[in-house]
Write a protein that holds these residues in place. Structure first.
Motif: not given
Lengths: 381, 279
Positions: A58-61, A63-64
């Motif tokens: 699970q990325m930070e947003d 975009i990531a």
């Protein structure tokens, strides 16, 4: 630990069917970010991927998330993310990077009503043009649109296969209604599921060119660590992958990424036809609205009206030749979609004035009913 | 590969040539720019560290430093502005056998990409992040950065920068980076040693390298290239294990260089194997 392919009959949501389709297709990396109504895809993948040695993060947003699946794809993995409208907007820049660098990956958009935060828990089909043109520059992309849990499962596999075959991000445009609806989904035996992996380069590594197309217009793709010393850039580049800031290089690169899709459109474009032979009025639809349209067609037929239905499974590239051909013999098209007329305008463009084009649509938040479609059929019949 | 003393210029081969895409030279970096020095330091460290170069990738974002990946004759990725770290995260998690180096600038990694930096450090992704900090946006012609000193003149702060800059090692430490160092491009031996160390240890390693941008920073702030290098020589203090809170870049009081953090913590993949993959 369960296998990648969960053969059997299941009663699951569309979002879960999507995750199981990805597993069956060989997805090994998921980079995601929570968003209603797509969160369940990520949740399910977070449980399933480690069971087969895959990786969920699970990325930070968003975009990531999008950047991470491109990176994982160059590491050699089939990779995927899922999102909804606001996250889809954030992914657009890196979807362009994937197009430009010809990186296979799958992006699922479980559409909700917009613009902006809109109606997070309620469905719509308002992102269809964003799927086509959301990233900057001129390019071709593939977008599919399933209309049931079973189709989500099947089309997620198709999305991976097309993505690997044509080295392009494939967008799976589902919606909140089918994403959250529980239905029967039949998962076949693993041996019956056809999966495609990207072609790998052969021959001398020192003569290898990263973007030298094979016969079908698509270049073989090595992974990082394979020893090809690849350079991958979002700058305009030549066949070696090196940046070249010229008008000629721009034309050559754009031509390649556009033509590999256009020239193979007959392999990519999938439609289903219902009662088109004698149809005077043809309904055109996709996703959840395809089910509305099918019901409306049966209502019209039982009233003696010659109504047919063209179901679009592939949205982009658009089935313009099919519409143009049908426009020669049908009197009118009615496009049924939960927006104010996105695919409707494509139908109109493709019909080139040979048939009348109508829209049954609304701003989103609920489905279109067969009665609403029926009312339009009666109005113009 | 080393040139013979009596060889003609056309026969001479630089000892780093095999790591450079020589068919892409000349590079874009200006006269007096510090990026090339940092880049060659990185290449030297890659060789001396003994890591498997066939399994080594460089990822860059956008900007002058972001062009680094394009000159490296290994697997290299020039991605979107600010997104080198999440791209590199996918690359590393997709194939944990890869050695992943992120080589990018201060604008790329700490303004548009700041969120990704702190999360990469928090997760302790096993990668080496080298940030060339030239205090400004060079590629676009000299706009204020998140690292530009207060009062400094840039094209978008022509009366002086009103904002305070980031202390990058403090941010890296607070976010969880397991190795943090800072040098200037004048301290090339120390820098190369630190990059070598970062490449061979596991976890999220961060190295800040101060480097001059005479074209866009120096010119507007009355600081010639050589003067910047004199500052690097005269106004820096080497203090290993310094308190991260005292690491702001202020040449009037002196800028602290050294190795500040070297701690052990399980990496992202180790934690994932332990929690999610343990059946």
């Amino acid at each position: 630990m369960r296998p990648a392919v969960l053969t059997g009959e299941h009663y699951i949501t569309g979002d879960e069917a999507c995750a199981e389709g990805a597993m069956a297709a060989g997805c090994m990396f998921f980079g995601g970010y929570p968003i209603t109504p797509a969160t369940e895809v990520a949740e399910h993948m977070s449980v399933r991927l480690p069971e087969v040695g895959g990786t969920f993060i699970q990325m930070e947003d968003e975009i990531a998330a999008m950047a991470s699946i491109i990176g994982a794809s160059w590491a050699g993995q089939k990779s995927m993310t899922s999102t909804s409208g606001p996250g889809f907007s954030l992914m657009m820049e890196n979807i362009g990077l994937a197009v430009c660098t010809e990186t296979p990956c799958v992006v699922v958009n479980v559409q909700r009503a917009g613009p902006s935060t809109g109606l997070p828990t309620m469905g719509a089909q308002g992102d269809m043009m964003q799927a086509r043109w959301g990233s900057h520059g001129h390019y071709e992309i593939i977008a599919l649109s399933p209309s049931s849990g079973q189709e989500i499962f099947n089309q997620t596999i198709t999305a991976f296969n097309l993505s690997e075959k044509y080295r392009v991000p494939v967008l799976l445009m589902t919606d909140e209604v089918i994403g959250h609806m529980s239905e029967k989904v039949v998962i076949p035996n693993a041996s019956e599921i056809r999966t495609i992996s990207r072609p790998k380069p052969k021959g001398r590594k020192d003569r290898f060119k990263l973007y030298q197309p094979a016969e079908n217009g698509v270049a073989p793709m090595p992974s990082a660590g394979d020893g090809y010393k690849i350079h991958v850039t979002g700058l305009t580049h030549d066949e070696r992958g090196y940046p070249v800031m010229t008008v000629e290089a721009q034309a050559e690169m754009t031509d390649r990424i556009v033509r590999k899709i256009r020239d193979n459109r007959h392999d990519i474009i999938m439609t289903d036809s219902y009662n088109l032979e004698d149809a005077e009025i043809i309904l055109v639809s996709y996703g959840i609205s395809a089910r509305t349209s099918l019901a409306a067609m049966h209502m019209a037929r039982s009233s003696g009206m010659k109504v047919g239905f063209l179901k679009l499974n592939t949205i982009w590239p658009f089935a313009e030749e099919k519409i143009a051909e049908l426009a020669q013999r049908a009197r009118a098209f009615i496009t049924v979609e939960i927006n104010y007329g996105q695919i409707h305008l494509e139908v109109m463009r493709s019909a080139t004035g040979r048939a009348d084009c109508h829209l049954v649509g609304h701003a989103g938040g609920t489905v279109i009913t067969p009665e609403q479609v029926m009312a339009k059929i009666k109005e113009i019949y | 590969m080393v040139a013979k003393a009596d060889s003609t210029p056309s026969e001479q081969v630089h000892p780093l040539d095999h790591l450079i895409r020589t068919d892409r030279i000349p590079h874009i970096w200006c006269t007096g720019c510090g990026i090339g020095t940092v880049f060659s330091s990185c290449l030297k460290a890659m060789i001396s560290s003994g890591i498997d170069l066939e399994k080594t990738c460089m990822v860059s974002g956008i900007g002058c430093t972001g062009r680094g990946a394009g000159y490296l004759n290994l697997d290299s990725f020039h991605t979107t502005h600010g997104r080198a770290i999440p791209f590199a995260t996918g690359l590393k998690l997709g194939n944990p056998n890869l050695n992943v180096i992120v080589f990018s600038g201060d604008g790329d990694l700490f303004a548009i990409g700041g969120n990704h930096f702190i999360h990469g450090a928090r997760r302790n992704i096993d990668m080496t992040v080298i940030c060339v900090n030239n205090l400004i946006y060079g590629m676009t012609g000299g706009q204020v950065a998140a690292t530009t000193p207060v009062n400094a003149k840039t094209t978008t702060t022509q009366s002086g920068n009103p904002d305070a800059p980031f202390n990058l090692p403090l941010m890296a430490w607070a976010s969880g980076a397991t190795y943090v160092a800072r040098w200037t491009m004048l301290h090339i031996r120390e820098l190369t040693a630190c990059i070598e160390k970062a490449l061979t240890r596991s976890g999220f390693s961060f190295i800040e390298v101060l480097a001059p941008c005479p074209t866009n920073y120096g010119r507007r702030n009355r600081e010639k290239s050589l003067e910047t290098l004199r500052l690097y020589r005269d106004k820096t203090i080497i203090k290993n294990n310094a308190d991260p809170s005292e690491l702001d870049v202020d040449f009037q009081k002196g800028v602290i260089l050294g190795e500040f953090v070297d701690r052990e913590r399980p990496t992202c993949i180790e934690n994932y194997d332990r929690t999610c993959r343990a059946f």
